[in-house]
Design an enzyme around this catalytic site. Structure first.
Site, PDB file in Angstrom:
ATOM      1  N   ASP A 116       0.937  -1.237  -0.077  1.00  0.00           N
ATOM      2  CA  ASP A 116      -0.110   0.096  -0.098  1.00  0.00           C
ATOM      3  C   ASP A 116       0.871   1.287  -0.185  1.00  0.00           C
ATOM      4  OD1 ASP A 116      -2.036  -1.822   0.191  1.00  0.00           O
ATOM      5  OD2 ASP A 116      -2.867  -1.032   1.857  1.00  0.00           O
TER       6      ASP A 116
ATOM      7  N   ARG B  18      -0.182   5.632  17.322  1.00  0.00           N
ATOM      8  CA  ARG B  18      -0.376   6.631  16.370  1.00  0.00           C
ATOM      9  C   ARG B  18      -0.080   7.916  16.758  1.00  0.00           C
ATOM     10  NH1 ARG B  18       0.227   2.353  13.536  1.00  0.00           N
ATOM     11  NH2 ARG B  18      -1.621   1.471  12.811  1.00  0.00           N
TER      12      ARG B  18
ATOM     13  N   ASP C 264      -7.692   4.942  12.120  1.00  0.00           N
ATOM     14  CA  ASP C 264      -6.218   5.345  12.097  1.00  0.00           C
ATOM     15  C   ASP C 264      -6.090   6.705  11.462  1.00  0.00           C
ATOM     16  OD1 ASP C 264      -4.993   3.390  13.684  1.00  0.00           O
ATOM     17  OD2 ASP C 264      -4.317   2.134  12.073  1.00  0.00           O
TER      18      ASP C 264
ATOM     19  N   SER D 111      -5.323  -8.902   7.819  1.00  0.00           N
ATOM     20  CA  SER D 111      -4.715  -7.307   7.957  1.00  0.00           C
ATOM     21  C   SER D 111      -4.178  -7.319   9.517  1.00  0.00           C
ATOM     22  CB  SER D 111      -5.912  -6.100   7.936  1.00  0.00           C
ATOM     23  OG  SER D 111      -5.336  -4.882   8.169  1.00  0.00           O
TER      24      SER D 111
END
Length: 401
Positions: A16, A96, A125, A179
């Site tokens: 990605d 994050r 996210d 994932s």
């Protein structure tokens, strides 16, 4: 688009973000700077450098942030005993704000006009990255390709890879169909068969832990030393925050500790099913509460428990850099002044069993708590008046009825 001359991309080196790096170059006609963080995901991050250079990227930042992550983010969160919706130990959420912080700092250091990330438009996210960035740099420009492009399937992504000769490692064989996200605190699994909440997770999915059924028949005993609410030693050996977590992940995983299968409420509004392995975090939560049980005043402990869901929700939703989280953190940190001593525990077949706690700052008084003669340390006759005063409103209410 013409206003963006340089952008800093949070880059993993995977499919990605490699596509995003090329897409940014093409769509924005800009220079791309990549930032790859080692926060304990357990995979080598250095190969991202060669992949970035192969994409024509000149400025490549690869940083070991494990100690900063553990010391400045995970440990403060665990002083609060933070759990989201009663089960989730916030493994992805807490990583994050650190990544957002470094994206902003690198953007300022390199003179970049924008930052970019690979989070999708359906998840949490994107919110966490961007709230964190705006909280640190109000005028920052954020580019979120998944909200702009039409490459919304794996087939389209692969076609783009082929068309532009993007160097992506084609993993075969044991590649996980899920994932996944990993760091020092946890590894998460979403997608594939987990999208049906009734389907049990496959035994082969779990990476960090054995099943409780397959865990050793002999318990593992540990003694954790606390100072100001943080673990500083294990079995008498001083350890840094990151080393503490690495060790507890290892022994916890060996004993089947830390698996969770839950459906959570995402900030964007949908429900999502995920599975998590959080061995160190599971041990840390149980042990910290044990340490607080003898060193923290009753009302202070109860107030912390009342505020904890709000604190956890702030982290889950991406508000680490908000004034309200900082206010709560200041209160929490003050409460940890005397949270020090030792906690003894056993790890056994998925269970964390507290077997002892001791502290020079303990509020536990054996003379008062004993069932034997306390020598007058506690006058039991005082309880009668205490009960009657607390019962007064109940008695008045009963008469009214």
């Amino acid at each position: 688009m013409s206003e963006v001359k340089k952008v800093v991309l949070a880059y993993s080196g995977g499919l990605d973000t490699s596509v995003i790096a090329k897409w940014l170059q093409d769509q924005y006609q800009c220079e791309v700077v990549t930032f790859t963080a080692d926060i304990g995901q357990g995979e080598e991050v250095e190969p991202a450098r060669a992949k970035a250079h192969a994409l024509g990227i000149k400025e490549v930042f690869i940083e070991d942030l494990r100690e900063e992550f553990a010391r400045d983010f995970v440990f403060p969160m665990f002083r609060a005993n933070a759990v989201y919706e009663g089960e989730y130990l916030l493994g992805t959420s807490i990583a994050r704000p650190l990544i957002a912080k470094r994206l902003v700092e690198i953007a300022e250091a390199t003179g970049a006009d924008a930052i970019s990330h690979g989070a999708t438009g359906k998840g949490n996210d994107q919110v966490r990255f961007e709230l964190g960035a705006y909280g640190l740099k109000p005028d920052v420009k954020v580019i979120a390709p998944w909200r702009e492009w039409d490459l919304l399937s794996r087939e389209k992504l692969m076609a783009y890879v082929d068309e532009h000769n993007i160097p992506v490692e084609q993993k075969k064989g044991n590649k996980s169909p899920y994932s996944m996200d990993a760091n020092l605190l946890h590894i998460s699994y979403e997608g594939n068969s987990l999208e049906d909440p009734w389907t049990e997770a496959e035994a082969e999915m779990w990476r960090w832990s054995v099943s409780p059924e397959q865990a050793p028949d002999q318990a593992t005993e540990l003694v954790l030393t606390y100072k100001n609410g943080d673990i500083t030693e294990i079995d008498g050996k001083p350890m840094s925050p990151a080393t503490v977590m690495e060790y507890l992940n290892k022994v916890g995983g060996e004993n089947g500790i830390g698996r969770a299968d839950l459906v959570e409420n995402r900030y964007v509004g949908m429900k999502s099913r995920g599975c998590y392995e959080t061995p160190a975090g599971t041990i840390m939560l149980k042990a910290h509460r044990a340490m607080e049980s003898i060193t923290l005043d009753r009302e202070a402990a109860h107030l912390k428990d009342e505020l904890m869901p709000r604190y956890a929700k702030l982290i889950y939703n991406g508000y680490w850099w908000s004034p309200e989280r900082e206010m709560l953190q200041a209160m929490i940190d003050i409460s940890q002044k005397h949270v020090e001593g030792k906690v003894r525990l056993k790890l056994y077949k998925g269970n964390v069993i507290i077997s002892g706690r001791a502290s020079d700052k303990s509020l536990f008084d054996e003379k008062i708590a004993t069932f034997d003669d306390d020598g007058g340390a506690y006058d039991q006759k005082d309880a009668e008046g205490f009960i009657k005063l607390n019962a007064l409103r109940l008695r008045l209410g009963a008469k009214q009825k």
